[in-house]
Design a protein around this motif. Structure first.
Motif, short mmCIF file in Angstrom:
data_model
loop_
_atom_site.label_atom_id
_atom_site.label_comp_id
_atom_site.label_asym_id
_atom_site.label_seq_id
_atom_site.Cartn_x
_atom_site.Cartn_y
_atom_site.Cartn_z
N VAL A 207 38.88 38.11 42.48
CA VAL A 207 37.42 38.28 42.46
C VAL A 207 37.01 39.17 43.62
O VAL A 207 37.54 39.04 44.74
CB VAL A 207 36.70 36.91 42.56
CG1 VAL A 207 35.18 37.11 42.67
CG2 VAL A 207 37.02 36.03 41.36
N GLU A 346 31.46 40.08 34.86
CA GLU A 346 32.79 39.60 34.52
C GLU A 346 33.59 40.59 33.68
O GLU A 346 34.58 40.23 33.05
CB GLU A 346 32.68 38.27 33.76
CG GLU A 346 31.97 37.18 34.54
CD GLU A 346 31.85 35.88 33.76
OE1 GLU A 346 32.85 35.50 33.11
OE2 GLU A 346 30.77 35.26 33.78
N PRO A 351 36.08 39.48 37.88
CA PRO A 351 34.68 39.24 38.25
C PRO A 351 34.27 39.99 39.53
O PRO A 351 35.05 40.13 40.48
CB PRO A 351 34.62 37.73 38.48
CG PRO A 351 35.82 37.18 37.76
CD PRO A 351 36.86 38.23 37.86
N PHE A 377 36.17 30.30 37.86
CA PHE A 377 37.38 31.12 38.01
C PHE A 377 38.42 30.43 38.90
O PHE A 377 39.59 30.81 38.88
CB PHE A 377 37.02 32.49 38.61
CG PHE A 377 35.91 33.19 37.88
CD1 PHE A 377 36.09 33.63 36.58
CD2 PHE A 377 34.68 33.38 38.48
CE1 PHE A 377 35.07 34.27 35.89
CE2 PHE A 377 33.66 34.01 37.81
CZ PHE A 377 33.84 34.45 36.51
#
Length: 503
Positions: A207, A346, A351, A377
């Motif tokens: 992420v 996303e 993301p 996540f």
């Protein structure tokens, strides 16, 4: 070029929001990298009005949720960092030319009760003809409202969050801009370059968090090649520093002709910090500076209230910052919300969490809510934990700073009062890492002037990412305000020589 293993979170931006998110995530067991293109807090987060506050004036724009959240956070942060956050009383003089008294009284009633106030004293009325707080004010101001908020060392708040993040396993990279980030096979490939050494590193991250403040849009478009429907509005806020011109530890909050409020706060003992302006800004955030019209504006606001008239030559120094406010379409910069907004993209299973807006007071809850957005996540990550946790140096028993200071005085009777005040206020319980086994000021090493000794400098370089003389003199401390020009020049020469030897 070095390539690292995949990490859970890569955070871009070493201001208070980025550091807060990195700290929270690391404390939940996530692997984290934080990169900052300059020094920690060098942008907006070290150029605030130095306050943890609910935002009294936001009530006028019906920002009740934001005010309530900020008031609740005020109590949390007082417990988390009692060494760098302290209560302060604010005196709000009133006259018929200002907002109606009933409106101010209503606002302060809400301010006292919205956030579950526990520690701070409530509002009271002052008869300025009798109260000592009225002495420096013009005679036409006969009554005032007095209420509580808090002072904070904003730059140190950022550093303490980064310190805690690193202690919990995060990697903190300063002077290391992110030069590209691209989605590849359900993750982010992030490229950084250290601006001091030229070293390039490549990271893989599940992420990406964009907490770049005024540079958030630039990171979004240029670095990550992404888009968002959210917009950031840049607003310049400037402050001036003058000699303190009243007795007492209280601050004043005054209302200007344009209905903006100006804070006149005690600063570093015998100085006063006055601000802020609110001006739309379109230039490069790195190049922001106060202009003469802003200085005149702030001086005129103060002179409207106080007997002692400030002049241009009273201004010792000044600073400006660019606030990255979430653009809610309001025309008046003062009316633009200080709330924060998340944008979660996303795309491609990689993301991207963009953070827009926010204020220093709500950074901890912003981080907590941001991690909440990412929980799906990381389903096994830890629970919320920062609400009851202290920041480095803040583990003072019962958050009783005065008792702590008395204990330090007993343990180090050789330490001059001003130096003891400096160390306890900036470092709290971590001052032992600076002082060590010293039993005299001579054992702290070279003295550069004021309360600046070599032991503190070496601590800041070895533990707090200080890499330039400015990092030490202005952001980690405020020694720049106490050292003469010659002393500053001598320190810069020494510091640069020491850094060359260490390279």
């Amino acid at each position: 070029m070095n390539r690292q293993d995949t990490v859970d979170l890569f955070v871009i931006g070493g201001g208070v929001n980025g550091a807060g998110i990195a700290r929270d995530a690391a404390g939940r067991g996530l692997s984290v990298v934080l990169c900052e293109k300059d020094d920690l807090g060098e942008g907006t987060s070290s150029r605030s009005s130095k306050m943890v506050h609910g935002g009294l004036r936001y009530l006028e724009y019906y920002e009740f949720r934001l005010v309530r959240e900020a008031l609740m956070e005020r109590e949390v942060l007082m417990n988390a960092a009692p060494h760098i956050i302290r209560p302060m009383r604010f005196v709000l003089p009133h006259s018929p030319e200002d907002r109606p008294a009933w409106l101010v009284r209503l606002g302060l009633f809400l301010y006292d009760h919205l956030g579950g106030r526990e520690k701070l004293p409530g509002t009271r009325m002052l008869d300025l003809r009798r109260a000592p707080e009225g002495a420096p004010l013009l005679d036409k101001y006969t009554r005032a409202f007095e209420y509580s908020d808090c002072w904070v060392d904003d730059a140190r708040l950022v550093v303490l969050n980064a310190l805690d993040a690193a202690a919990r396993g995060a990697t903190v990279l300063t002077r290391t801009p992110c030069i590209s980030a691209r989605r590849e096979n359900g993750a982010w490939t992030v490229l950084t370059r250290n601006s001091v050494t030229g070293e390039t590193q490549e990271f893989r991250a599940r992420v990406l968090v964009n907490a770049a403040g005024p540079w958030a849009k630039d990171v979004l478009h240029r670095v990550a090649g992404a888009n968002s429907t959210r917009n950031v509005r840049l607003v310049k806020g400037s402050h001036i520093i003058v000699p303190k011109f009243w007795e007492g530890a209280h601050a004043y909050i005054i209302q200007n002709h344009d209905r903006r409020v100006i804070f006149v706060n005690p600063y570093e003992g015998d100085l006063a910090l006055i601000g802020t302006t609110d001006i739309p800004y379109e230039g490069a955030a790195e190049q922001v500076s106060i202009d003469e019209s802003e200085t005149e504006y702030l001086l005129a606001a103060v002179n409207r209230y106080f007997k002692e008239k400030l002049r241009r030559e009273d201004v010792l120094t000044a600073y400006s910052g660019v606030r990255p406010l979430f653009d809610d379409g309001k025309g008046n910069p003062s009316a633009v919300t200080r709330d924060y907004v998340f944008d979660l993209d996303e795309t491609g299973g990689a993301p991207l969490l963009n953070v827009f807006g926010g204020k220093i007071t709500t950074f901890r809850e912003l981080a907590e809510r941001g991690l909440g957005k990412l929980k799906k996540f990381f389903p096994t990550m830890g629970k919320n934990w920062t609400h009851a946790a202290t920041l480095p140096g803040g583990d003072i028993e019962n958050a009783d700073f005065e008792s702590f200071r008395a204990r330090i005085k007993a343990e180090h009777p050789w330490m001059p009062r001003s130096l003891r005040h400096h160390y306890t206020r900036l470092y709290g319980t971590r001052l032992s890492e600076i002082v060590g086994k010293a039993s005299s000021v001579e054992e702290l090493g070279r003295h550069f002037g004021g309360d600046l000794y070599e032991a503190e400098v070496r601590y800041l370089v070895n533990n707090e990412w200080a890499m330039t003389a400015e990092d030490v003199l202005w952001r980690r401390t405020k020694h720049r305000l106490r050292l003469s020009g010659a002393e500053q020049a001598a320190f810069v020469d020494w510091f640069n020589a020491e850094m060359r030897k260490a390279a």
